[in-house]
Design a protein around this motif. Structure first.
Motif, mmCIF file in Angstrom:
data_model
loop_
_atom_site.group_PDB
_atom_site.id
_atom_site.type_symbol
_atom_site.label_atom_id
_atom_site.label_comp_id
_atom_site.label_asym_id
_atom_site.label_seq_id
_atom_site.Cartn_x
_atom_site.Cartn_y
_atom_site.Cartn_z
ATOM 1 N N ILE A 11 0.778 -1.334 -0.044
ATOM 2 C CA ILE A 11 0.124 -0.549 0.315
ATOM 3 C C ILE A 11 0.858 1.073 -0.511
ATOM 4 C CG2 ILE A 11 -1.477 1.553 1.554
ATOM 5 C CD1 ILE A 11 -2.790 -0.702 -0.237
ATOM 6 N N LYS A 12 1.887 1.444 0.844
ATOM 7 C CA LYS A 12 3.067 2.062 0.647
ATOM 8 C C LYS A 12 3.276 2.458 -0.347
ATOM 9 C CE LYS A 12 3.853 2.171 5.748
ATOM 10 N NZ LYS A 12 5.444 2.231 6.315
ATOM 11 N N GLY A 13 3.691 1.622 -1.445
ATOM 12 C CA GLY A 13 4.257 1.482 -2.489
ATOM 13 C C GLY A 13 3.422 1.832 -3.592
ATOM 14 N N PHE A 14 1.980 1.678 -3.868
ATOM 15 C CA PHE A 14 0.943 2.497 -3.972
ATOM 16 C C PHE A 14 0.651 3.431 -4.216
ATOM 17 C CE2 PHE A 14 -1.685 -2.385 -4.438
ATOM 18 C CZ PHE A 14 -0.949 -1.958 -5.899
ATOM 19 N N ALA A 15 0.680 3.562 -2.657
ATOM 20 C CA ALA A 15 0.664 5.638 -2.814
ATOM 21 C C ALA A 15 1.907 6.358 -3.360
ATOM 22 C CB ALA A 15 0.524 5.649 -0.745
ATOM 23 N N GLN A 16 3.104 6.072 -3.021
ATOM 24 C CA GLN A 16 4.101 6.582 -3.500
ATOM 25 C C GLN A 16 3.995 6.692 -4.939
ATOM 26 O OE1 GLN A 16 7.568 4.519 -2.003
ATOM 27 N NE2 GLN A 16 7.366 5.715 0.504
ATOM 28 N N LEU A 17 3.685 6.361 -5.802
ATOM 29 C CA LEU A 17 3.115 6.413 -6.742
ATOM 30 C C LEU A 17 1.991 7.160 -7.235
ATOM 31 C CD1 LEU A 17 4.464 2.563 -7.909
ATOM 32 C CD2 LEU A 17 5.984 4.788 -8.322
ATOM 33 N N GLY A 18 0.953 7.184 -5.947
ATOM 34 C CA GLY A 18 0.067 8.337 -6.794
ATOM 35 C C GLY A 18 -1.208 7.123 -7.201
ATOM 36 N N LEU A 19 -0.857 5.999 -6.545
ATOM 37 C CA LEU A 19 -1.789 5.120 -7.452
ATOM 38 C C LEU A 19 -2.671 4.528 -5.929
ATOM 39 C CD1 LEU A 19 0.063 2.342 -9.374
ATOM 40 C CD2 LEU A 19 -1.022 4.958 -9.713
ATOM 41 N N THR A 20 -3.407 5.242 -5.649
ATOM 42 C CA THR A 20 -4.985 5.471 -4.509
ATOM 43 C C THR A 20 -6.306 4.597 -5.102
ATOM 44 O OG1 THR A 20 -4.324 7.158 -3.926
ATOM 45 C CG2 THR A 20 -6.465 6.549 -3.556
ATOM 46 N N ILE A 21 -6.468 4.927 -6.855
ATOM 47 C CA ILE A 21 -7.432 4.008 -7.279
ATOM 48 C C ILE A 21 -6.658 2.265 -7.268
ATOM 49 C CG2 ILE A 21 -8.957 3.403 -9.007
ATOM 50 C CD1 ILE A 21 -9.642 6.151 -9.406
ATOM 51 N N GLU A 22 -5.683 2.330 -7.652
ATOM 52 C CA GLU A 22 -5.136 0.822 -7.513
ATOM 53 C C GLU A 22 -4.839 -0.062 -6.481
ATOM 54 O OE1 GLU A 22 -4.305 2.316 -11.610
ATOM 55 O OE2 GLU A 22 -3.781 3.558 -9.717
ATOM 56 N N ALA A 23 -5.331 1.175 -5.649
ATOM 57 C CA ALA A 23 -4.177 0.351 -4.215
ATOM 58 C C ALA A 23 -5.884 0.193 -3.175
ATOM 59 C CB ALA A 23 -3.571 1.669 -2.872
ATOM 60 N N ALA A 24 -7.369 0.708 -3.716
ATOM 61 C CA ALA A 24 -7.844 0.277 -3.074
ATOM 62 C C ALA A 24 -8.723 -0.781 -3.539
ATOM 63 C CB ALA A 24 -9.103 1.775 -3.714
#
Length: 172
Positions: A11-24
């Motif tokens: 999740i931190k990796g997704f967040a750092q890349l700005g991939l909020t929707i993908e993380a969700a």
């Protein structure tokens, strides 16, 4: 189930890349929150630590979308998982099969779910502070139902469970 440390790292990796929707989407899959009535996620403005808002939007009986803040995963993971589960329960409630018309009933059910995880058992428990806040919201929505109504009677036992949990949490 994937180890919590791996989930947090992903999740931190997704967040750092700005991939909020993908993380969700990834969390929905990992925590088995999928609903056939779910359409998609949409981002809203960044949330403040004192006010994080996710919403489920759509006409009852049609596909639903969930709006979440662009910085959703900068907040505690357990809180965000519970908020996602809360919204996914709303998606289910607004499906053709379930159709829970009354907003107070939908909200009571969703806050109850955040406390007891009966629909989504993989979701982790909230902190004591958050459990108290969510428990108080559940009672608030119960009290908004028409006094003595069939819907209040339907949830009387669950309300008692919430009240007992709030007492227990206060003693802790």
């Amino acid at each position: 189930m994937i180890a919590l440390s791996e989930i947090e790292k992903t999740i931190k990796g997704f967040a750092q890349l700005g991939l909020t929707i993908e993380a969700a989407h990834w969390l929905v899959k990992v925590y088995e929150l999928e609903q056939e009535n779910f359409s998609h996620f949409e981002l809203t403005e960044k949330a403040e630590p004192s006010f994080i808002l996710l919403t489920t939007n759509g006409v009852i009986g049609s596909k639903q979308l969930i709006k979440l803040p662009a910085n959703a995963f900068e907040f505690p993971l357990f809180l965000m998982l519970n908020l996602l589960a809360h919204e996914m329960l709303h998606v289910k409630q607004k499906s053709e099969k379930c159709k829970v018309e009354d907003k107070n009933e939908r909200e009571f059910q969703a806050y109850y779910e955040n406390l007891f995880h009966k629909e989504f058992p993989l979701i982790p428990e909230l902190s004591t502070f958050q459990q108290k806040a969510f428990g108080n919201k559940a009672i608030e929505y119960y009290n908004r139902m028409k006094e003595g109504s069939d819907v209040q009677k339907k949830y009387a036992k669950q309300k008692e469970e919430v009240e007992k949990l709030l007492v227990k949490l206060t003693i802790m």
